[in-house]
Scaffold this active site. Structure first.
Site, short mmCIF file in Angstrom:
data_model
loop_
_atom_site.label_atom_id
_atom_site.label_comp_id
_atom_site.label_asym_id
_atom_site.label_seq_id
_atom_site.Cartn_x
_atom_site.Cartn_y
_atom_site.Cartn_z
N GLU A 117 0.80 -1.23 0.00
CA GLU A 117 0.00 0.00 0.00
C GLU A 117 0.83 1.28 0.00
O GLU A 117 1.01 1.95 1.02
CB GLU A 117 -0.97 0.00 1.19
CG GLU A 117 -1.94 -1.15 1.14
CD GLU A 117 -3.13 -0.96 2.07
OE1 GLU A 117 -3.06 -0.10 2.96
OE2 GLU A 117 -4.13 -1.65 1.87
N GLU A 136 -5.71 -8.41 0.16
CA GLU A 136 -6.45 -8.12 1.40
C GLU A 136 -7.88 -7.75 1.05
O GLU A 136 -8.12 -7.01 0.10
CB GLU A 136 -5.87 -6.91 2.17
CG GLU A 136 -4.55 -7.14 2.83
CD GLU A 136 -4.03 -5.89 3.55
OE1 GLU A 136 -4.83 -5.02 3.95
OE2 GLU A 136 -2.80 -5.80 3.71
#
Ligand code: PNW
Length: 453
Positions: free
Chosen positions: A170, A359
């Site tokens: 991320e 995720e």
């Protein structure tokens, strides 16, 4: 053959990879053990006022000692893969220099334990826990090189047993949310010129990391990234709005995923940033744009986009209505369709070789019932809805190969501490006892049957 499935068939592809995900600082604890160096998150969580309730990851789920228990949970779920991250500061306590053999041993034990249980490790090299000793953190270009050295060294040690590596997790979170809005470590609010440079160091670290991991591992090793591009839902399922989503996914991620997939900063980004644009060296963009073996995406939520000829970009992003449903994390609007539209837009824009959901999951209003179990019907509803839309993606031939639920168990949720919990296993943080929630039972059944009902 996936496209030949009859409409309405609820099965996932036969070889679909089911897994669970975690990250080092969120679960390991043992913050001072076996020579681990201090990280930005140790400093941040010990600074009063930064993390809810003054929580820290000092102990967390104690997985440094209890990884065997975690493997037992994974095995009981029947999942084929586990995504975890490596704590850079266990391998290089000062971020660079002399490696720490005891830190590496922990990951050797974990990897060997997983393989013995028939579970494939998917390894993230950096999930936000940055060695504190690195001067300037991500503000300093040297950190990108230090990352590549660490990633190459570590992949070289694990690459005989690990076949899937992700460079970083991320980009937006460890750049913008850490140095621009400042909710995450180190908690700075810097001007845009500096933020853009930090973003550049982030994608450069990824590019240098890809090169270093490939150089250190055998042919066939799969190297990718776990990113969280902004993704969107079309206002109406008509060609113009669907096209607007595709455009928005490219335009709203110009400094992160778009740069990586296209090997350049597209004009709209450079124009918008003007004199705040990052300083880029000649060879940087080629490294940043090196073709990947796979792309992993973390998907939680997304806004609606509508086509609008009067907007300069040709689209507008709609804000979430005040009463739109969300989970306890205030940013977590429930938008199940975004997993389908996001994967579709990414796949149409860039045609990655392989796509994974690295995720997806949610915080929920967990309460321990009298029988000791958490009946998290809200989390089950969230997962069932998102997975229904992911199944649509696979049914239509979008090449999503696997899915990792976030998270295997309750853990340290960054600035929210232990006040927001994402696990499908409940963790009693006094006894460290792990107990499957209803969502774990539900996920086990999905993994077993490989289909939604
Ligand atoms: C991810 N947002 O973070 C991280 O990769 C995990 O470590 C984390 O525990 C999990 O999601 C749940 O938060 C995100 O604001 C944090 O959209 C914030 C956002 C998205 C993902």
């Amino acid at each position: 053959a996936q496209t030949a499935r009859p409409q309405g068939d609820s099965a996932f592809p036969a070889d679909f990879l089911w897994g669970c995900a975690t990250a080092a600082y969120q679960i390991e604890g043992a913050a001072k053990e076996d020579g681990r160096g201090q990280t930005n998150w140790d400093v941040f969580s010990h600074t009063p006022g930064k993390v809810a309730n003054g929580d820290t990851g000092d102990v967390a789920c104690d997985s440094y000692h209890r990884y065997g228990d975690d493997i037992v949970l994974l095995k009981a779920l029947g999942v084929k893969a586990y995504r975890f991250s490596i704590a850079w500061s266990r391998i290089f306590p000062d971020g660079k220099g002399k490696p720490n053999a005891k830190g590496l041993d922990y990951y050797n034990r974990l990897v060997d334990g997983l393989l013995a249980a028939g579970i494939t490790p998917h390894v993230t090299m950096f999930h936000w826990d940055l060695p504190h000793a690195l001067p300037g953190g991500w503000q300093n270009r040297d950190t990108s090189y230090a990352f590549a050295d660490y990633a190459g060294y570590t992949a070289g040690k694990l690459g005989d047993r690990v076949g899937h590596f992700m460079t970083v997790n991320e980009l937006r979170c460890f750049t913008d949310l850490s140095y621009m809005t400042g909710g995450k470590a180190p908690g700075l609010k810097l001007p845009m010129k500096e933020v853009n440079q930090i973003r550049h160091h982030g994608v450069l670290a990824h590019g240098l990391g890809v090169q270093a991991i490939r150089a250190a591992t055998r042919a066939g090793t799969q190297v990718g990234i776990a990113d969280n591009p902004s993704v969107f839902v079309p206002a109406i399922e008509t060609p113009e709005h669907i096209e607007a989503v595709k455009k928005a996914v490219r335009e709203e991620n110009t400094m992160f995923l778009t740069a990586i997939m296209e090997g350049r900063y597209i004009d709209s980004y450079l124009t918008a940033q003007g004199k705040d644009a990052p300083v880029v060296k000649d060879s940087d963009m080629k490294l940043i744009g090196a073709p990947l073996d796979f792309l992993s995406v973390n998907v939680y939520t997304g806004n609606t986009v509508r086509a609008d000829e009067t907007a300069p970009s040709g689209y507008r992003i709609l804000p979430h209505p005040g009463q739109a449903p969300r989970m306890p994390s205030p940013w977590l609007y429930v938008t199940p369709e975004v997993i389908y539209w996001g994967m579709r837009a990414i796949s149409e824009n860039w045609k990655p070789k392989g796509l994974y959901i690295s995720e997806n999951g949610c915080s929920a209003d967990d309460k321990v019932a009298e029988d000791g179990k958490v009946y998290d019907t809200d989390r089950v509803m969230y997962l069932r809805n998102y997975l229904t839309h992911l199944q649509r993606a696979t049914r239509e031939g979008i090449p999503v190969k696997g899915y990792f639920v976030w998270s295997l168990m309750d853990n340290f949720e960054w600035e929210d501490g232990y006040s927001k919990l994402f696990g499908i296993h409940h963790v009693d943080f006094k006894t460290q006892k792990r107990t499957p929630k209803l969502s774990a039972d539900w996920y086990r059944e999905l993994v077993r049957t490989n289909r939604l009902v």
